[in-house]
Design a protein around this motif. Sequence first.
Motif, PDB file in Angstrom:
ATOM      1  N   GLN A 257       0.779  -1.142   0.012  1.00 61.83           N
ATOM      2  CA  GLN A 257       0.077   0.096  -0.016  1.00 61.83           C
ATOM      3  C   GLN A 257       0.736   1.364  -0.080  1.00 61.83           C
ATOM      4  O   GLN A 257       0.478   2.540  -0.257  1.00 61.83           O
ATOM      5  N   ALA A 258       2.212   1.213   0.181  1.00 59.74           N
ATOM      6  CA  ALA A 258       3.144   2.257   0.322  1.00 59.74           C
ATOM      7  C   ALA A 258       3.176   2.550  -1.241  1.00 59.74           C
ATOM      8  O   ALA A 258       3.746   3.640  -1.441  1.00 59.74           O
ATOM      9  N   ARG A 259       2.857   2.032  -2.102  1.00 58.35           N
ATOM     10  CA  ARG A 259       2.852   2.047  -3.630  1.00 58.35           C
ATOM     11  C   ARG A 259       4.446   2.561  -4.208  1.00 58.35           C
ATOM     12  O   ARG A 259       5.388   1.929  -4.118  1.00 58.35           O
ATOM     13  N   GLU A 260       4.369   3.639  -4.780  1.00 51.65           N
ATOM     14  CA  GLU A 260       5.415   4.604  -5.253  1.00 51.65           C
ATOM     15  C   GLU A 260       6.581   4.364  -4.257  1.00 51.65           C
ATOM     16  O   GLU A 260       7.787   4.254  -4.901  1.00 51.65           O
ATOM     17  N   LEU A 261       6.246   4.591  -3.165  1.00 49.98           N
ATOM     18  CA  LEU A 261       7.420   4.439  -2.444  1.00 49.98           C
ATOM     19  C   LEU A 261       8.429   3.007  -2.249  1.00 49.98           C
ATOM     20  O   LEU A 261       9.633   3.271  -2.120  1.00 49.98           O
ATOM     21  N   LEU A 262       7.724   2.009  -2.695  1.00 51.36           N
ATOM     22  CA  LEU A 262       8.372   0.908  -2.833  1.00 51.36           C
ATOM     23  C   LEU A 262       8.484   0.533  -4.159  1.00 51.36           C
ATOM     24  O   LEU A 262       9.475  -0.164  -4.646  1.00 51.36           O
ATOM     25  N   PHE A 263       7.302   0.771  -4.952  1.00 47.58           N
ATOM     26  CA  PHE A 263       7.554   0.350  -6.150  1.00 47.58           C
ATOM     27  C   PHE A 263       8.609   1.098  -7.319  1.00 47.58           C
ATOM     28  O   PHE A 263       9.177   0.377  -7.992  1.00 47.58           O
ATOM     29  N   ALA A 264       8.843   2.093  -6.923  1.00 44.25           N
ATOM     30  CA  ALA A 264       9.851   3.156  -7.834  1.00 44.25           C
ATOM     31  C   ALA A 264      11.334   2.343  -7.499  1.00 44.25           C
ATOM     32  O   ALA A 264      11.960   2.226  -8.458  1.00 44.25           O
ATOM     33  N   PRO A 265      11.702   2.372  -6.109  1.00 48.61           N
ATOM     34  CA  PRO A 265      13.023   1.452  -6.083  1.00 48.61           C
ATOM     35  C   PRO A 265      12.817   0.166  -6.475  1.00 48.61           C
ATOM     36  O   PRO A 265      14.031  -0.380  -6.978  1.00 48.61           O
ATOM     37  N   MET A 266      11.902  -0.450  -6.296  1.00 50.49           N
ATOM     38  CA  MET A 266      11.816  -1.935  -7.002  1.00 50.49           C
ATOM     39  C   MET A 266      11.884  -1.973  -8.354  1.00 50.49           C
ATOM     40  O   MET A 266      12.913  -2.757  -8.970  1.00 50.49           O
ATOM     41  N   ARG A 267      11.355  -1.080  -9.148  1.00 49.51           N
ATOM     42  CA  ARG A 267      11.525  -1.033 -10.592  1.00 49.51           C
ATOM     43  C   ARG A 267      12.922  -0.800 -10.918  1.00 49.51           C
ATOM     44  O   ARG A 267      13.461  -1.475 -12.003  1.00 49.51           O
ATOM     45  N   ALA A 268      13.422   0.349 -10.171  1.00 48.91           N
ATOM     46  CA  ALA A 268      14.918   0.652 -10.403  1.00 48.91           C
ATOM     47  C   ALA A 268      15.826  -0.669 -10.326  1.00 48.91           C
ATOM     48  O   ALA A 268      16.675  -1.084 -11.174  1.00 48.91           O
ATOM     49  N   GLY A 269      15.644  -1.400  -9.097  1.00 55.88           N
ATOM     50  CA  GLY A 269      16.598  -2.560  -8.992  1.00 55.88           C
ATOM     51  C   GLY A 269      16.227  -3.550 -10.025  1.00 55.88           C
ATOM     52  O   GLY A 269      17.159  -4.333 -10.548  1.00 55.88           O
ATOM     53  N   LEU A 270      15.022  -3.775 -10.342  1.00 50.78           N
ATOM     54  CA  LEU A 270      14.722  -4.770 -11.479  1.00 50.78           C
ATOM     55  C   LEU A 270      15.075  -4.330 -12.646  1.00 50.78           C
ATOM     56  O   LEU A 270      15.970  -5.227 -13.438  1.00 50.78           O
ATOM     57  N   ALA A 271      15.309  -3.204 -13.079  1.00 52.98           N
ATOM     58  CA  ALA A 271      15.828  -2.625 -14.221  1.00 52.98           C
ATOM     59  C   ALA A 271      17.434  -2.850 -14.553  1.00 52.98           C
ATOM     60  O   ALA A 271      17.958  -3.185 -15.519  1.00 52.98           O
ATOM     61  N   GLN A 272      18.087  -2.680 -13.344  1.00 50.20           N
ATOM     62  CA  GLN A 272      19.268  -2.902 -13.267  1.00 50.20           C
ATOM     63  C   GLN A 272      19.880  -4.467 -13.358  1.00 50.20           C
ATOM     64  O   GLN A 272      20.851  -4.462 -13.850  1.00 50.20           O
ATOM     65  N   HIS A 273      19.192  -5.068 -12.737  1.00 48.46           N
ATOM     66  CA  HIS A 273      19.600  -6.731 -12.550  1.00 48.46           C
ATOM     67  C   HIS A 273      19.095  -7.422 -13.657  1.00 48.46           C
ATOM     68  O   HIS A 273      19.447  -8.910 -13.866  1.00 48.46           O
ATOM     69  N   ALA A 274      17.885  -6.953 -14.278  1.00 51.30           N
ATOM     70  CA  ALA A 274      17.140  -7.957 -15.406  1.00 51.30           C
ATOM     71  C   ALA A 274      17.512  -7.196 -16.570  1.00 51.30           C
ATOM     72  O   ALA A 274      16.740  -6.546 -17.166  1.00 51.30           O
ATOM     73  N   GLN A 275      18.547  -7.672 -17.201  1.00 56.06           N
ATOM     74  CA  GLN A 275      18.906  -7.025 -18.664  1.00 56.06           C
ATOM     75  C   GLN A 275      18.581  -7.921 -19.915  1.00 56.06           C
ATOM     76  O   GLN A 275      18.537  -7.235 -21.101  1.00 56.06           O
ATOM     77  N   LEU A 276      18.284  -9.054 -19.777  1.00 54.94           N
ATOM     78  CA  LEU A 276      18.032  -9.997 -20.881  1.00 54.94           C
ATOM     79  C   LEU A 276      16.695  -9.490 -21.397  1.00 54.94           C
ATOM     80  O   LEU A 276      15.745  -9.133 -20.953  1.00 54.94           O
ATOM     81  N   ASP A 277      16.565  -9.585 -22.858  1.00 60.33           N
ATOM     82  CA  ASP A 277      15.328  -8.974 -23.618  1.00 60.33           C
ATOM     83  C   ASP A 277      14.174  -9.739 -22.934  1.00 60.33           C
ATOM     84  O   ASP A 277      13.154  -8.683 -22.803  1.00 60.33           O
TER      85      ASP A 277
END
Length: 309
Positions: A257-277
């Motif tokens: 329920q914290a939404r973007e407080l949690l989701f924004a850094p989550m997306r950044a971490g995911l983008a950094q570590h999931a590079q395969l197409d």
Amino acid sequence: VSELAGPVLAIDIGGTKLAVGIVEPNATVRMRAQVPTPVTDDPDAVWSALEAAIRDLPGVEAVVGVGVGCGGPMVVDTGHVSPVNIPAWRDFPLLERISLDWGGLPIRLHNDAICYALAEHWCGAARGVPNVLGMVVSTGVGGGLILDGRLVEGRSGNAGHVGHVVVDPAGPVCGCGGRGCLEAIARGPAVVAWARGQGWTPAGDGSARELAEAARAGNEIAVAAFSRAGNALGVALASVIQLLDLHVVVIGGGLAQARELLFAPMRAGLAQHAQLDFAKDACVVPGTLGRDAGLIGAAALLRRDYSAR
Ligand SMILES: [Zn+2]
């Protein structure tokens, strides 16, 4: 899509409430009731409260099956449960007790996080998506896996325990005995504890909700606490998405329920570590079913598609 054969008695057992309902074949929750989970050492007192709530449910005599979601751990095959948040139930024979009342009907019992995943897949944020992880980020971090449209249970019924994916081998000790698990960093109480350790002093109850309010008000420690938890989520999900070729991850539970407080850094971490197409196509979204997810997911256990066992 295979449907339920008729209305189903759905039971959602948690540490704070026992919810019961009747779920129609189209996933509508027709009747719903809940009672507080008795705070007691007596296993039968908890059972009696649940049994009474079921007995008082209008229309319950017409159900064609019983689905039960319960906090873990549990032995899925025997139906013995030891929910972390219900101390009175240790190795409690839940399936056997339900069978005494509802013998002759199909009865299915599973971990509540698996029920959450099934609910969001059946009629929520991941509706119709074949490859999904459903996650509950709350007091703990749980999950359920659907691959190629089927529930994946694993050898002992415990597949999907995403909370114990290791994101930092040198990280904090986890309740499971391991170290650096996602749950040890991203569970609500761990996020609050980290903020306190950095000097955050709550004015109220010190809950994750209060911490989220502080973050929205600009408190830097609170923002950093959610950033740390969100990043850990992203790191874990990068591994899981690439391991399983997932399309959608649905996240629910109190901390979500914290939404973007949690989701924004989550997306950044995911983008950094999931590079395969193939992994870049995956998306992580909040759940849409709210409080009914537990009952809908318990009922979903009786759908043929999900009944691998
Ligand atoms: Zn762990």
